[in-house]
Write a protein that holds these residues in place. Structure first.
Motif, PDB file in Angstrom:
ATOM      1  N   LEU A  48     -10.776   7.378   5.703  1.00 28.03           N
ATOM      2  CA  LEU A  48     -11.050   5.898   5.669  1.00 28.03           C
ATOM      3  C   LEU A  48     -10.072   5.105   6.705  1.00 28.03           C
ATOM      4  N   ILE A  66      -8.056   8.109  -5.460  1.00 25.30           N
ATOM      5  CA  ILE A  66      -8.773   8.825  -4.291  1.00 25.30           C
ATOM      6  C   ILE A  66      -7.794   9.625  -3.675  1.00 25.30           C
ATOM      7  N   ASP A 117      -9.646  11.874   1.535  1.00 22.01           N
ATOM      8  CA  ASP A 117     -10.683  10.787   1.827  1.00 22.01           C
ATOM      9  C   ASP A 117     -10.095   9.288   2.153  1.00 22.01           C
ATOM     10  N   GLU A 118      -8.897   9.047   1.797  1.00 20.38           N
ATOM     11  CA  GLU A 118      -7.885   8.234   2.087  1.00 20.38           C
ATOM     12  C   GLU A 118      -7.734   8.223   3.722  1.00 20.38           C
ATOM     13  N   TYR A 119      -7.287   9.235   4.106  1.00 26.36           N
ATOM     14  CA  TYR A 119      -7.251   9.620   5.726  1.00 26.36           C
ATOM     15  C   TYR A 119      -8.406   9.142   6.467  1.00 26.36           C
ATOM     16  N   TYR A 140       0.759  -1.274   0.015  1.00 28.78           N
ATOM     17  CA  TYR A 140       0.116  -0.020  -0.209  1.00 28.78           C
ATOM     18  C   TYR A 140       0.711   1.132  -0.033  1.00 28.78           C
ATOM     19  N   GLN A 167       1.662   4.283  -3.380  1.00 27.64           N
ATOM     20  CA  GLN A 167       1.179   5.779  -3.110  1.00 27.64           C
ATOM     21  C   GLN A 167       0.802   6.512  -4.367  1.00 27.64           C
ATOM     22  N   HIS A 201      -2.121   4.829  -6.295  1.00 22.94           N
ATOM     23  CA  HIS A 201      -3.321   4.843  -5.324  1.00 22.94           C
ATOM     24  C   HIS A 201      -3.881   6.238  -5.100  1.00 22.94           C
ATOM     25  N   HIS A 202      -3.234   7.254  -5.226  1.00 24.78           N
ATOM     26  CA  HIS A 202      -4.019   8.612  -5.220  1.00 24.78           C
ATOM     27  C   HIS A 202      -4.303   9.226  -6.746  1.00 24.78           C
TER      28      HIS A 202
END
Length: 153
Positions: A134, A126, A130-132, A115, A119, A122-123
């Motif tokens: 989650l 998202i 929003d990730e934080y 993960y 990064q 991934h970004h």
């Protein structure tokens, strides 16, 4: 301490002040190496570090001889001084106050490393906030929206 053993894995998330997109590709890898050196100097083990222009994730094997706030203070103070001394940013660089700290079991470590390593991809899907949120929800951490890494209004 003799006969003291620990297996603690902590995932940290922190951002430049006001979530400014200041970490650029031309010095990002050097920053990661520098932060890794700080972590190792404090007798912890860096397992993964990565991020984007507006935040950093790091996963460490944590040694409980140092408090978490002390470690993060060392990382932020030393690395911001290094960034400013090298004039990587057009203005004075500062880290946002606060951070996220999340613990994982040994069996979860490979997934957390993947993960963190992914990064940038991934970004693309998202946004950071929003990730934080989650992460906070996943760990059942209550929060007030006005205290999450925000750009000043």
């Amino acid at each position: 301490m003799p006969n003291t053993h620990s297996e603690i894995h902590l995932h940290f998330v922190f951002t430049p002040k006001f979530r400014a997109a200041l970490i650029t590709p031309d010095w990002e890898i050097r920053l990661h190496k520098y932060i890794t050196g700080i972590v190792q100097k404090n007798d912890h083990k860096m397992l993964a570090i990565n991020g984007t222009e507006d935040h950093i994730h790091m996963l460490i094997g944590y040694r409980p001889a140092q408090s978490i706030p002390s470690l993060i203070q060392d990382v932020k103070a030393d690395s911001s001084q290094w960034i400013n001394n090298n004039k990587f940013c057009p203005t004075r660089f500062e880290w946002q106050s606060g951070y996220g700290a999340f613990s994982y079991s040994k069996s979860q470590i490979p997934g957390v490393i993947r993960y963190i390593q992914n990064q940038k991809e991934h970004h693309g899907k998202i946004k950071f906030l929003d990730e934080y949120k989650l992460l906070l929800d996943e760990f059942e951490i209550g929060y007030n929206e006005k205290y999450i890494f925000k750009i000043p209004e």
